[in-house]
Enzyme design. Structure first.
Site, PDB file in Angstrom:
ATOM      1  N   CYS A  87       0.651  -1.268  -0.068  1.00 46.28           N
ATOM      2  CA  CYS A  87      -0.055   0.084  -0.132  1.00 46.28           C
ATOM      3  C   CYS A  87       0.917   1.062   0.161  1.00 46.28           C
ATOM      4  O   CYS A  87       1.913   1.377   0.778  1.00 46.28           O
ATOM      5  CB  CYS A  87      -0.821   0.015   1.297  1.00 46.28           C
ATOM      6  SG  CYS A  87      -1.975   1.251   1.329  1.00 46.28           S
ATOM      7  N   LEU A  88       0.488   2.187  -0.873  1.00 50.52           N
ATOM      8  CA  LEU A  88       1.234   3.374  -0.850  1.00 50.52           C
ATOM      9  C   LEU A  88       1.365   4.057   0.573  1.00 50.52           C
ATOM     10  O   LEU A  88       2.067   4.835   0.742  1.00 50.52           O
ATOM     11  CB  LEU A  88       0.740   4.410  -2.067  1.00 50.52           C
ATOM     12  CG  LEU A  88       0.850   3.834  -3.407  1.00 50.52           C
ATOM     13  CD1 LEU A  88       0.314   5.076  -4.250  1.00 50.52           C
ATOM     14  CD2 LEU A  88       2.282   3.594  -3.778  1.00 50.52           C
ATOM     15  N   HIS A 129      -8.852  -3.813  -2.551  1.00 54.31           N
ATOM     16  CA  HIS A 129      -7.961  -3.040  -1.531  1.00 54.31           C
ATOM     17  C   HIS A 129      -8.298  -1.601  -1.554  1.00 54.31           C
ATOM     18  O   HIS A 129      -8.439  -1.043  -0.344  1.00 54.31           O
ATOM     19  CB  HIS A 129      -6.388  -3.235  -2.142  1.00 54.31           C
ATOM     20  CG  HIS A 129      -5.467  -2.523  -1.385  1.00 54.31           C
ATOM     21  ND1 HIS A 129      -4.391  -2.962  -0.750  1.00 54.31           N
ATOM     22  CD2 HIS A 129      -5.302  -1.150  -1.284  1.00 54.31           C
ATOM     23  CE1 HIS A 129      -3.778  -1.883  -0.232  1.00 54.31           C
ATOM     24  NE2 HIS A 129      -4.241  -1.090  -0.465  1.00 54.31           N
ATOM     25  N   GLU A 130      -8.815  -0.832  -2.733  1.00 57.21           N
ATOM     26  CA  GLU A 130      -8.986   0.639  -2.817  1.00 57.21           C
ATOM     27  C   GLU A 130     -10.383   0.761  -2.108  1.00 57.21           C
ATOM     28  O   GLU A 130     -10.442   1.920  -1.363  1.00 57.21           O
ATOM     29  CB  GLU A 130      -8.973   0.988  -4.056  1.00 57.21           C
ATOM     30  CG  GLU A 130      -7.478   0.612  -4.949  1.00 57.21           C
ATOM     31  CD  GLU A 130      -6.263   1.271  -4.112  1.00 57.21           C
ATOM     32  OE1 GLU A 130      -6.602   2.311  -3.290  1.00 57.21           O
ATOM     33  OE2 GLU A 130      -5.435   0.911  -4.163  1.00 57.21           O
ATOM     34  N   HIS A 133     -10.276   1.177   1.569  1.00 57.40           N
ATOM     35  CA  HIS A 133      -9.713   2.616   1.824  1.00 57.40           C
ATOM     36  C   HIS A 133     -10.860   3.329   2.086  1.00 57.40           C
ATOM     37  O   HIS A 133     -10.819   4.320   3.114  1.00 57.40           O
ATOM     38  CB  HIS A 133      -8.882   3.207   0.782  1.00 57.40           C
ATOM     39  CG  HIS A 133      -7.336   2.582   1.094  1.00 57.40           C
ATOM     40  ND1 HIS A 133      -6.651   2.942   2.026  1.00 57.40           N
ATOM     41  CD2 HIS A 133      -6.663   2.221   0.133  1.00 57.40           C
ATOM     42  CE1 HIS A 133      -5.293   2.519   1.871  1.00 57.40           C
ATOM     43  NE2 HIS A 133      -5.363   1.745   0.676  1.00 57.40           N
TER      44      HIS A 133
END
Ligand code: ZN
Length: 180
Positions: A87-88, A129-130, A133
């Site tokens: 993850c960034l 994943h996004e 968020h």
């Protein structure tokens, strides 16, 4: 824009729906694609750049720029897959995470048009994943509890040291000014 790191409370908030897909939203999306390219990522959600909005972007190996506004995951496969994720917002950490191998997602694109997408492979993985968020969920939450605790402790320590360094350099600046 700066990509927020683990420990920032913005990453833990439930994001708000996008009210209208307008030029302001399109400008945000354009900036997010610049950030994604700079950081060599495959996906980025608005909360990661400090905007609490239900919107994320994806760009995987096929190089297609995909935009998901107010997305809803309406279906997932029974089949689950264990795959490494990063993850960034949590740099240099990679963990194997179990997720459904396929998803069906409904969302609006950057022109405000609704679409439905069935995804598998890496695309399905990144979408999930996004999407997490937008609900304040990070991939480490889906890892073993001891892994999550270890990563969170390491980032808290990093943040503490950075704050210390900042305080020291501020102090040095003050001292310098007195001397000068
Ligand atoms: Zn992420």
């Amino acid at each position: 824009m700066k990509v927020l790191r683990l420990g920032d409370p913005s990453l833990r908030r439930q994001a708000e729906p996008v009210q209208e897909v307008n030029d302001e939203i399109r400008a945000l999306i354009a900036e997010m694609f610049i950030d994604l390219g700079r950081e060599h990522g495959v996906g980025l959600a608005a909360p990661q750049v400090g905007r609490s909005l239900r919107l994320f972007i994806v760009k995987v190996d096929d190089n297609i720029e995909r935009v998901f506004i107010n997305p809803q995951i309406i279906g997932t496969s029974q089949e689950m897959l264990l795959h490494e994720e990063g993850c960034l917002s949590i740099p240099k950490i990679w963990e194997k995470i179990l997720r459904p191998s396929k998803v069906t997602v409904q969302a609006f694109n950057e022109r405000g048009r609704p679409f439905t997408l069935e995804a598998d492979g890496i695309l399905a993985r990144v979408i999930q994943h996004e999407y997490d968020h937008l609900n304040g969920i990070l991939f480490i939450d889906r890892a073993k509890p001891e892994v999550r605790e270890k990563v969170e402790a390491a980032f808290a320590e990093k943040a503490r040291k950075a704050a210390e360094r900042a305080a020291r350099s501020q102090e040095a600046e003050k001292t310098g000014r007195k001397k000068g």
